[in-house]
Scaffold this motif. Sequence first.
Motif, PDB file in Angstrom:
ATOM      1  N   TRP A  13       0.470  -1.244  -0.134  1.00 57.61           N
ATOM      2  CA  TRP A  13       0.104   0.212   0.037  1.00 57.61           C
ATOM      3  C   TRP A  13       1.131   1.089   0.011  1.00 57.61           C
ATOM      4  O   TRP A  13       0.586   1.819  -0.919  1.00 57.61           O
ATOM      5  N   ILE A  14       1.558   1.074   0.928  1.00 59.62           N
ATOM      6  CA  ILE A  14       2.535   2.142   1.027  1.00 59.62           C
ATOM      7  C   ILE A  14       3.459   2.867  -0.330  1.00 59.62           C
ATOM      8  O   ILE A  14       3.340   3.510  -1.268  1.00 59.62           O
ATOM      9  N   LYS A  15       3.945   1.072  -0.905  1.00 59.89           N
ATOM     10  CA  LYS A  15       4.525   1.918  -2.171  1.00 59.89           C
ATOM     11  C   LYS A  15       3.515   2.462  -3.469  1.00 59.89           C
ATOM     12  O   LYS A  15       4.127   2.754  -4.089  1.00 59.89           O
ATOM     13  N   ARG A  16       2.550   1.260  -2.918  1.00 60.15           N
ATOM     14  CA  ARG A  16       1.687   2.276  -4.476  1.00 60.15           C
ATOM     15  C   ARG A  16       1.563   4.071  -4.220  1.00 60.15           C
ATOM     16  O   ARG A  16       1.031   4.082  -4.610  1.00 60.15           O
ATOM     17  N   TRP A  17       0.808   4.441  -2.662  1.00 63.31           N
ATOM     18  CA  TRP A  17       1.646   5.440  -2.747  1.00 63.31           C
ATOM     19  C   TRP A  17       2.319   6.170  -3.309  1.00 63.31           C
ATOM     20  O   TRP A  17       1.747   7.798  -3.418  1.00 63.31           O
ATOM     21  N   LYS A  18       3.084   6.275  -2.775  1.00 62.90           N
ATOM     22  CA  LYS A  18       4.543   6.399  -3.083  1.00 62.90           C
ATOM     23  C   LYS A  18       4.433   7.051  -4.843  1.00 62.90           C
ATOM     24  O   LYS A  18       5.059   8.218  -5.001  1.00 62.90           O
ATOM     25  N   ARG A  19       3.971   5.482  -5.134  1.00 64.16           N
ATOM     26  CA  ARG A  19       3.798   5.836  -6.641  1.00 64.16           C
ATOM     27  C   ARG A  19       3.391   7.110  -7.111  1.00 64.16           C
ATOM     28  O   ARG A  19       3.490   7.684  -8.698  1.00 64.16           O
ATOM     29  N   ILE A  20       2.453   6.537  -7.324  1.00 65.19           N
ATOM     30  CA  ILE A  20       1.379   7.347  -7.245  1.00 65.19           C
ATOM     31  C   ILE A  20       1.230   8.819  -7.450  1.00 65.19           C
ATOM     32  O   ILE A  20       1.387  10.432  -8.053  1.00 65.19           O
ATOM     33  N   ALA A  21       1.802   9.560  -5.885  1.00 60.88           N
ATOM     34  CA  ALA A  21       1.997  11.024  -5.535  1.00 60.88           C
ATOM     35  C   ALA A  21       4.022  11.832  -6.254  1.00 60.88           C
ATOM     36  O   ALA A  21       3.112  12.499  -6.903  1.00 60.88           O
ATOM     37  N   PHE A  22       4.354  10.584  -6.727  1.00 58.41           N
ATOM     38  CA  PHE A  22       5.090  10.965  -7.157  1.00 58.41           C
ATOM     39  C   PHE A  22       5.259  11.127  -9.052  1.00 58.41           C
ATOM     40  O   PHE A  22       5.319  12.238  -9.377  1.00 58.41           O
ATOM     41  N   ARG A  23       4.137  10.519  -9.192  1.00 59.84           N
ATOM     42  CA  ARG A  23       3.223  10.778 -10.742  1.00 59.84           C
ATOM     43  C   ARG A  23       2.768  12.169 -11.204  1.00 59.84           C
ATOM     44  O   ARG A  23       3.082  13.425 -11.765  1.00 59.84           O
ATOM     45  N   ILE A  24       1.995  12.514  -9.393  1.00 62.67           N
ATOM     46  CA  ILE A  24       1.241  13.235  -9.232  1.00 62.67           C
ATOM     47  C   ILE A  24       2.417  14.824 -10.032  1.00 62.67           C
ATOM     48  O   ILE A  24       1.896  16.152 -10.711  1.00 62.67           O
ATOM     49  N   LEU A  25       3.261  14.749  -8.869  1.00 62.57           N
ATOM     50  CA  LEU A  25       4.190  15.328  -8.465  1.00 62.57           C
ATOM     51  C   LEU A  25       4.808  16.032 -10.114  1.00 62.57           C
ATOM     52  O   LEU A  25       5.481  17.222  -9.977  1.00 62.57           O
ATOM     53  N   ASP A  26       5.289  15.366 -10.999  1.00 66.16           N
ATOM     54  CA  ASP A  26       6.385  15.274 -11.454  1.00 66.16           C
ATOM     55  C   ASP A  26       4.893  15.570 -13.225  1.00 66.16           C
ATOM     56  O   ASP A  26       5.362  15.812 -14.186  1.00 66.16           O
ATOM     57  N   ASP A  27       3.969  15.878 -12.673  1.00 62.67           N
ATOM     58  CA  ASP A  27       3.253  16.281 -13.956  1.00 62.67           C
ATOM     59  C   ASP A  27       2.539  14.987 -14.857  1.00 62.67           C
ATOM     60  O   ASP A  27       2.479  15.455 -15.996  1.00 62.67           O
ATOM     61  N   GLN A  28       2.957  14.371 -14.781  1.00 62.49           N
ATOM     62  CA  GLN A  28       2.555  12.756 -15.724  1.00 62.49           C
ATOM     63  C   GLN A  28       0.906  12.633 -15.608  1.00 62.49           C
ATOM     64  O   GLN A  28       1.118  12.055 -16.527  1.00 62.49           O
ATOM     65  N   PHE A  29       0.447  12.952 -14.411  1.00 58.55           N
ATOM     66  CA  PHE A  29      -0.868  12.949 -14.322  1.00 58.55           C
ATOM     67  C   PHE A  29      -2.016  13.632 -13.590  1.00 58.55           C
ATOM     68  O   PHE A  29      -0.946  14.129 -12.410  1.00 58.55           O
ATOM     69  N   SER A  30      -3.197  14.233 -14.226  1.00 61.61           N
ATOM     70  CA  SER A  30      -3.814  14.789 -13.271  1.00 61.61           C
ATOM     71  C   SER A  30      -5.057  14.303 -12.168  1.00 61.61           C
ATOM     72  O   SER A  30      -5.954  13.388 -12.917  1.00 61.61           O
ATOM     73  N   LEU A  31      -5.110  14.634 -10.872  1.00 63.21           N
ATOM     74  CA  LEU A  31      -6.029  13.402 -10.681  1.00 63.21           C
ATOM     75  C   LEU A  31      -7.599  13.664 -10.769  1.00 63.21           C
ATOM     76  O   LEU A  31      -8.189  12.889 -10.462  1.00 63.21           O
ATOM     77  N   GLY A  32      -7.127  15.277 -10.616  1.00 63.45           N
ATOM     78  CA  GLY A  32      -8.833  16.067 -11.180  1.00 63.45           C
ATOM     79  C   GLY A  32      -9.314  15.696 -12.268  1.00 63.45           C
ATOM     80  O   GLY A  32     -10.314  15.362 -12.336  1.00 63.45           O
ATOM     81  N   GLY A  33      -8.063  16.014 -13.542  1.00 63.07           N
ATOM     82  CA  GLY A  33      -8.846  15.089 -14.301  1.00 63.07           C
ATOM     83  C   GLY A  33      -9.305  13.490 -14.624  1.00 63.07           C
ATOM     84  O   GLY A  33     -10.175  13.326 -15.046  1.00 63.07           O
ATOM     85  N   SER A  34      -8.395  13.061 -13.666  1.00 62.19           N
ATOM     86  CA  SER A  34      -8.595  10.942 -13.695  1.00 62.19           C
ATOM     87  C   SER A  34     -10.080  10.865 -12.832  1.00 62.19           C
ATOM     88  O   SER A  34     -10.592  10.327 -13.466  1.00 62.19           O
TER      89      SER A  34
END
Length: 288
Positions: free
Chosen positions: A230-251
């Motif tokens: 779970w922690i690894k999953r949260w970190k991976r998603i957080a890094f992608r959001i911070l790196d502008d790889q995808f938009s949480l609001g857009g998703s």
Amino acid sequence: SVLRQCGYTCVTPQVSPEVLKTIQTVNYENGILTLEIHINPFGTKSATHRAMNRIFAGALDHPMAFSLNGQTLWTLSPTRHYLFLLVHLYKHFLSAGTGIRQLLDLCLFDTAYASRINRTVVWQAVRALHLTDFYGSLLKIGRTFLGFSDLAADSPLPQRKNLDERPLLAEMMDAGCFGVQDESRRYSSAFTQATLHGTGLFSILFPPLGQLRSTSQALDRHPWLLPLFWIKRWKRIAFRILDDQFSLGGSLNTGLSRIRVFRRYGIRPIRKHGSRLPALWRKKEDTP
């Protein structure tokens, strides 16, 4: 065994019989080519996906043979092949979306093998997966917008009157060629799956063991590692959001829009974990 004899090695070498019951794919590679072997073609993470697999439980009983360069090759029968294209399309639709290319493949195959597809068998599978309105709308899109005027002309499928297929077409066009137009759409599947199966936000933040086990042998052997995943999953998603790889609001917006499409076409999950296949599926199926 055949792949190992040909110089391939398994990417996940310790595949136990227990893992094979739930894992979707096992990959082999030889340094040049990677082969993705689908053990459970549609996954096992939900009763709906397991129902998809059951449709093809007897697929090897009625194969189709053809000759190429003096070699006899075997493939699915026309009816099962058509069903595979349809169910594979639906699997992607439940996830991030279905691109227009997959519908074109279905239409082209129907044109080539129309006389050898048993529509009654197809209709039984459509009913079993709760896809009456969805499948009927796909046929209308093929006939009205893609130029396949005779698509499934002999289908016994009753279609709901005045069902507008244009919202489904718009969703498929927005999904691009193959269904995953961008990362925001890819991650929107978390919202659609949580809503479709009634698990809510909790399942997005804390996916159950059964869902993650099929993607990790380590978790299959040591289920107590679930919080770490779970922690690894949260970190991976957080890094992608911070790196502008995808938009949480857009998703989220894409997910909400797709949920409305689900409701419009009566798409709902299968609740039963097991059901008997209709008798006709166990008979010779390519006699329309």
